[in-house]
Design an enzyme around this catalytic site. Sequence first.
Site, short mmCIF file in Angstrom:
data_model
loop_
_atom_site.label_atom_id
_atom_site.label_comp_id
_atom_site.label_asym_id
_atom_site.label_seq_id
_atom_site.Cartn_x
_atom_site.Cartn_y
_atom_site.Cartn_z
CD GLU A 229 -3.20 0.87 1.97
OE1 GLU A 229 -3.45 -0.29 2.36
OE2 GLU A 229 -3.96 1.84 2.17
NE ARG A 230 -2.30 5.21 -0.26
CZ ARG A 230 -3.25 5.57 -1.14
NH1 ARG A 230 -2.96 5.77 -2.41
NH2 ARG A 230 -4.49 5.69 -0.74
CG ASN B 144 -5.43 -0.34 5.78
OD1 ASN B 144 -6.06 0.09 6.75
ND2 ASN B 144 -5.04 0.45 4.79
CE LYS C 175 -6.29 2.69 8.70
NZ LYS C 175 -5.83 2.88 7.29
CD GLU D 188 -7.80 5.93 5.93
OE1 GLU D 188 -6.97 5.02 5.80
OE2 GLU D 188 -7.65 7.08 5.49
NE ARG E 96 -0.93 4.03 11.75
CZ ARG E 96 -1.56 4.38 10.64
NH1 ARG E 96 -2.77 3.94 10.38
NH2 ARG E 96 -0.99 5.21 9.79
NE ARG F 70 -8.36 13.18 7.36
CZ ARG F 70 -7.99 12.48 6.30
NH1 ARG F 70 -8.75 12.48 5.22
NH2 ARG F 70 -6.89 11.78 6.31
CE LYS G 249 -1.40 8.48 9.13
NZ LYS G 249 -2.07 8.42 7.82
CG ASP H 139 -3.11 10.86 5.40
OD1 ASP H 139 -2.07 10.38 5.90
OD2 ASP H 139 -3.86 10.23 4.66
CD GLU I 88 1.93 6.61 11.18
OE1 GLU I 88 1.21 6.40 12.17
OE2 GLU I 88 1.63 6.22 10.04
CD GLU J 145 -0.73 8.26 0.88
OE1 GLU J 145 -0.24 7.90 1.96
OE2 GLU J 145 -1.95 8.20 0.64
O1 GCW Z 1 -2.41 8.21 4.03
C1 GCW Z 1 -3.45 7.31 4.15
C2 GCW Z 1 -3.24 6.37 3.05
C3 GCW Z 1 -3.75 4.99 3.30
C4 GCW Z 1 -3.21 4.52 4.65
C5 GCW Z 1 -3.69 5.48 5.71
C6 GCW Z 1 -3.14 5.13 7.09
C7 GCW Z 1 -2.50 2.34 5.28
O2 GCW Z 1 -3.81 6.93 1.88
O3 GCW Z 1 -3.31 4.17 2.25
O4 GCW Z 1 -3.54 3.19 4.93
O5 GCW Z 1 -3.28 6.77 5.42
O6 GCW Z 1 -2.18 5.77 7.48
O7 GCW Z 1 -3.66 4.26 7.74
#
Ligand code: GCW
Length: 656
Positions: free
Chosen positions: A139-140, A181, A261, A265, A298, A315, A339, A344, A366, A372
């Site tokens: 992912e990413r 995820n 997590k 999402e 997280r 958000r 984060k 994000d 984080e 990304e």
């Molecule tokens: O930045 C977003 C990403 C998702 C990612 C999510 C996260 C792993 O687009 O791909 O999922 O954050 O940090 O959980």
Amino acid sequence: MDFSNCWLDYRPMEIKEQALSALSVLCEGEIIESAVKEYQLALSRMTGREPEVFREKTNRCVALYLEPLLPIGKDGYEIKKEKDSYHITGQSESGVLYGVFHFLRLIRTGHMDELPVSNAPEMPLRMMNHWDNMDGTIERGYSGNSFFYENYEILYNERIEQYVRLMASIGINAIVINNVNVHQRETYLITDTYLEQVKQYAALFARYGIQLFTSVNFAAPMELSGFDNCDPLNDKVAQWWKDAVKHIYEVIPEFGGFLVKADSEGRPGPFTYDRTHADGANMLAKALAPYGGIVVWRCFVYNCGQDWRDKKTDRARAAYDNFIALDGQFEDNVILQIKNGPMDFQVREPVSPLFGGLKKTNMILEVEIAQEYTGQQIDLCYLLPMWREILDFDTFSEGEGSTVRQIVKGAQYGQNCCGMAAVINTGNDYNWTGNDLAAANTYGYGRMAMNPSLTSEAIAKEWIELTFGAAVADDLTKILMDSWPTYEKYTSPLGIGWMVTPHYHYGPDVDGYEYDRWGTYHRADRNGLGIDRTPAGTGYTAQYNEPWSAIYADRNLCPEELLLFFHYVRYDEVLKSGKTLIQHIYDTHFEGVEEVEEMIERFDGLQNKLPGDVYDRVRERMERQLENAIEWRDRINTYFYRKSGVPDEKGRKIYE
Ligand code: GCW
């Protein structure tokens, strides 16, 4: 197997000093043996001769000592010259290993005159998070596929060993081997289906002083054992986790713990049962505690089903709103992973207010090495200067000097379970990171977590010298150091963010997220743009301590690079530069493209000083970066010209 050695490229060099060809190993342990192996490998590659290894004292040698009482800090080391020998003394086995890597760096870069040195890792946890899936995708991921997994199998090969050496050489001491995820098959990673293979990784990691972690699925009892709920206060659920954890430690005694997590999402979590995140995290923490394991939980929890019409929901507020009331309620072996910013990983965000808010909770910062939102390892974006700003940010949580750095290294509140975590940018591409220059971020992250006093520039230079040699150091350092500001210029202005192609996140699409459910809006209209996050707007600024809450809320005091993050600003308002907002947008976008052109010119000057394949690969990415920058410039400029109707005062080409 075919992969580059990155910064561990021990190219041949002349080494005259005799002491370097003998290693006297005066301590024992499996990590020490890794240090010995590394030294042997390095010296044989550099000189063509194996160094001799003695298990006793000899003259004229490099001597390795272990001294737990070394007054230097956990996993620290000292390197000094004594008479005709070099002494590398570690406070622990890891300390010896880090000392050897440091010593080798000095040899390679010709900086032996820096001796004596003494160092201890500053961040207690220096983690890498892999977003690798067991089907082999990442992912990413922008550097090929996973080197851990293929087709739901766990791989074990030379590349994995090389990877672990790379990580240890920059001081990484914790690695999460799968995506946060956690999909269906990955849920089985902590079961007998995969544990034996995970154990192989854990054992290899342990030889290099690294603990292995897995991301877990909060709903694992449902998916694996047919439970009808995963309520953290349900005793049967808690028992399920206790049993699962007990078994993990039977197989893998050195297991580090879990990354989670939850309620984010679409991932399951405690909210379904009206429980708090403290309930969820503590349930897992209690299962791990008897074995010394930890839960990294997280804070990336927000409503991803927002209505764009709703201007009150913000958000940016979410992480703080969800976690601040839980301060002090977490078990000692829980760390909240926060984060760097409230949204994000955008190219520019303020620092998350949680760092200045939580006081009785373990925290880990984080960051995302994977680019990304910052060019996806096609465009160059050296992220160290951004991370440096984040670490240096003063939260004022306990008056002046309560920086993020102090907090996450554990010095502010005396926590010992804290540090930094990063989403890594590696894959199975030959060069590991897609763009060869993106490895500067991988390297730099580890170096900065070890020693945040190092400047971004010094780290860049060190990485370049190790990877490509000193001849290109000045030019490449300049290229790296300019890259984040340049990327910021041609993408989204003044902290607004999100004008990217939805989901994919590369390239411009100004309204791509504007009417979507993700809470990521710019609110541009014919008069201006930006989000009012002051008390008159969403009230987000109040999550900061003074003076920041007042500074951010004041249009005139707010740092300009974040202006549109905090305020709605009219196109004709004048900025500190004396320019109107609209002119600032036009100017920065033209400048961004010009700077990419200059970068390419500078890089072309290095053609004969870089290995041909490196030059070709990077050059091809730079072409794509230029195309991307042009696309950003034209789309953004046209968009705002159409909205505002204001022409560029310099009369440059803006498409109608
Ligand atoms: O930045 C977003 C990403 C998702 C990612 C999510 C996260 C792993 O687009 O791909 O999922 O954050 O940090 O959980």
